[in-house]
Design an enzyme around this catalytic site. Sequence first.
Site, PDB file in Angstrom:
ATOM      1  N   TYR A   1       0.813  -1.215   0.000  1.00 48.37           N
ATOM      2  CA  TYR A   1       0.000   0.000   0.000  1.00 48.37           C
ATOM      3  C   TYR A   1       0.851   1.271   0.000  1.00 48.37           C
ATOM      4  O   TYR A   1       0.350   2.357  -0.246  1.00 48.37           O
ATOM      5  CB  TYR A   1      -0.945   0.034   1.209  1.00 48.37           C
ATOM      6  CG  TYR A   1      -1.970  -1.098   1.246  1.00 48.37           C
ATOM      7  CD1 TYR A   1      -2.112  -1.967   0.179  1.00 48.37           C
ATOM      8  CD2 TYR A   1      -2.780  -1.286   2.347  1.00 48.37           C
ATOM      9  CE1 TYR A   1      -3.023  -3.003   0.208  1.00 48.37           C
ATOM     10  CE2 TYR A   1      -3.710  -2.315   2.388  1.00 48.37           C
ATOM     11  CZ  TYR A   1      -3.815  -3.180   1.318  1.00 48.37           C
ATOM     12  OH  TYR A   1      -4.727  -4.198   1.358  1.00 48.37           O
TER      13      TYR A   1
ATOM     14  N   LYS B   1       3.954 -15.322   2.586  1.00 46.19           N
ATOM     15  CA  LYS B   1       3.835 -16.097   1.330  1.00 46.19           C
ATOM     16  C   LYS B   1       5.266 -16.412   0.913  1.00 46.19           C
ATOM     17  O   LYS B   1       5.735 -16.042  -0.184  1.00 46.19           O
ATOM     18  CB  LYS B   1       3.073 -15.248   0.295  1.00 46.19           C
ATOM     19  CG  LYS B   1       2.666 -15.988  -0.962  1.00 46.19           C
ATOM     20  CD  LYS B   1       1.575 -17.013  -0.751  1.00 46.19           C
ATOM     21  CE  LYS B   1       1.270 -17.730  -2.052  1.00 46.19           C
ATOM     22  NZ  LYS B   1       0.459 -18.949  -1.844  1.00 46.19           N
TER      23      LYS B   1
ATOM     24  N   ASP C   1      -2.565 -18.161   2.286  1.00 50.01           N
ATOM     25  CA  ASP C   1      -3.749 -18.844   1.740  1.00 50.01           C
ATOM     26  C   ASP C   1      -4.248 -19.904   2.716  1.00 50.01           C
ATOM     27  O   ASP C   1      -5.453 -20.060   2.936  1.00 50.01           O
ATOM     28  CB  ASP C   1      -3.460 -19.439   0.348  1.00 50.01           C
ATOM     29  CG  ASP C   1      -2.058 -20.031   0.220  1.00 50.01           C
ATOM     30  OD1 ASP C   1      -1.246 -19.859   1.143  1.00 50.01           O
ATOM     31  OD2 ASP C   1      -1.776 -20.673  -0.801  1.00 50.01           O
TER      32      ASP C   1
ATOM     33  N   ASP D   1      -4.815  -6.755   6.288  1.00 44.75           N
ATOM     34  CA  ASP D   1      -6.053  -6.059   5.919  1.00 44.75           C
ATOM     35  C   ASP D   1      -7.154  -7.086   5.653  1.00 44.75           C
ATOM     36  O   ASP D   1      -8.269  -7.019   6.186  1.00 44.75           O
ATOM     37  CB  ASP D   1      -5.757  -5.230   4.646  1.00 44.75           C
ATOM     38  CG  ASP D   1      -6.888  -4.293   4.273  1.00 44.75           C
ATOM     39  OD1 ASP D   1      -7.864  -4.219   5.042  1.00 44.75           O
ATOM     40  OD2 ASP D   1      -6.786  -3.659   3.210  1.00 44.75           O
TER      41      ASP D   1
ATOM     42  N   ASP E   1     -10.317  -8.555   8.471  1.00 46.54           N
ATOM     43  CA  ASP E   1     -11.752  -8.470   8.140  1.00 46.54           C
ATOM     44  C   ASP E   1     -12.406  -9.843   8.224  1.00 46.54           C
ATOM     45  O   ASP E   1     -13.534  -9.985   8.708  1.00 46.54           O
ATOM     46  CB  ASP E   1     -11.956  -7.898   6.731  1.00 46.54           C
ATOM     47  CG  ASP E   1     -12.077  -6.380   6.762  1.00 46.54           C
ATOM     48  OD1 ASP E   1     -11.764  -5.796   7.820  1.00 46.54           O
ATOM     49  OD2 ASP E   1     -12.474  -5.788   5.743  1.00 46.54           O
TER      50      ASP E   1
END
Length: 382
Positions: free
Chosen positions: A165, A214, A246, A270, A274
């Site tokens: 980001y 990852k 994942d 992020d 959620d």
Amino acid sequence: MIYDEEKQLKNDKKGENRDMDCRIVTIPGDGIGPEIVREACKVLDKTGQVFGHKFQYTEILMGGCSIDAYGVPLTEEALETARKSDAVLLGAVGGDVGNSRWYNVAPNLRPEAGLLAIRKGLNLFANIRPAYLYSQLADACPLKKEIIGDGFDMVIMRELTGGLYFGERHTSSVDGVMTAVDTLTYNENEIRRIAVKAFDIAMKRRKKVISVDKANVLDSSRLWRNVVEEVAKDYPEVELSHMLVDNCAMQLVMNPGQFDVILTENMFGDILSDEASMITGSIGMLSSASLNETKFGLYEPSHGSAPDIAGKDMANPIATILSAAMMLRYSFDLDEEADAIESAVQKVLTDGYRTGDIYGEGCTKVGTEKMGDLIADNVCRQ
Ligand code: NAD
């Protein structure tokens, strides 16, 4: 924060907590913000009475109310006031996005730009979001009972100021084909400081960190893994393991009870935070904290300003009250006081009181103010 040394010595001798003066900046903000911050301060004041601390509040404007007063979502003066405090308690900012005068302006002048400015201005790089399943609200959890088991109680520690980001980005035509590039950069210092926060918090909890990356694909993840392992050496009591992002997304809905502290980078955090919020089934209950390198932090509910119910005494203040408890735990090291607030919330839920968003059959429906009163009344030494 100011310690009264004489009192502290006396109390230390008696084995009691230190009396503390805590300077808190409050940002009520917009929508339901002022209502929920008021209730959180009520609960803090009661906690102060019970444990002998003084909470001093200074209010600043941020969001739509600051735009109305000063033409910008956060003034330099307001930011400076926040910087000089020990901690910040925020309600929420923003209005009805499709139907408010605050949105017919450039993005950097909208209410939510205040949030980005304060996070950046205070260097808040570590975001903590707990996801806790209240047994009293288990019916709101979208997972099957056999998956929920004895419930879950985790925190997600997300890096907030680096990664994808904040990397360089551009869109251009390459050989006549529109092409967009985003870059994911982390240096070892950024990784180390967030890892230290995660291990510190694990030490206050069940002492288990799962670092999510990852590393089978990304260089940034491989560096992440190496640095986290280095930091882990300073915390021999904490059990560290690694999980690919994942797999973590699957594990959250297959076996959420396995997690204590999830440590991860900005974009993974992020998305995962959620997902973790959703499985608790109740947005009005979820607190959060954003910390910098010191004990300083900004504490806020995970939900927004809910303009649809603002001013109607309908908002659930519990997420903000629990954010205030996090403030006591992480900025002021007042763990017993934070426990007292969390127990008071549990007691009120067990007694069957609910705001509209978490209401179920057989419960007693109460408004924002009454919920704050009930929780404050139940704060006591354990
Ligand atoms: P929201 O979280 O404000 O509301 C979503 C739904 O949940 C609404 O139906 C609302 O009534 C309900 N809700 C939220 N909090 C509640 C509470 N404490 N008690 C009872 N019900 C509650 O999200 P939204 O509608 O997408 O956004 C509204 C405004 O909030 C927008 O301007 C958005 O930009 C802003 N926002 C601010 C923050 C922040 O200040 N950190 C975060 C998210 C959204």
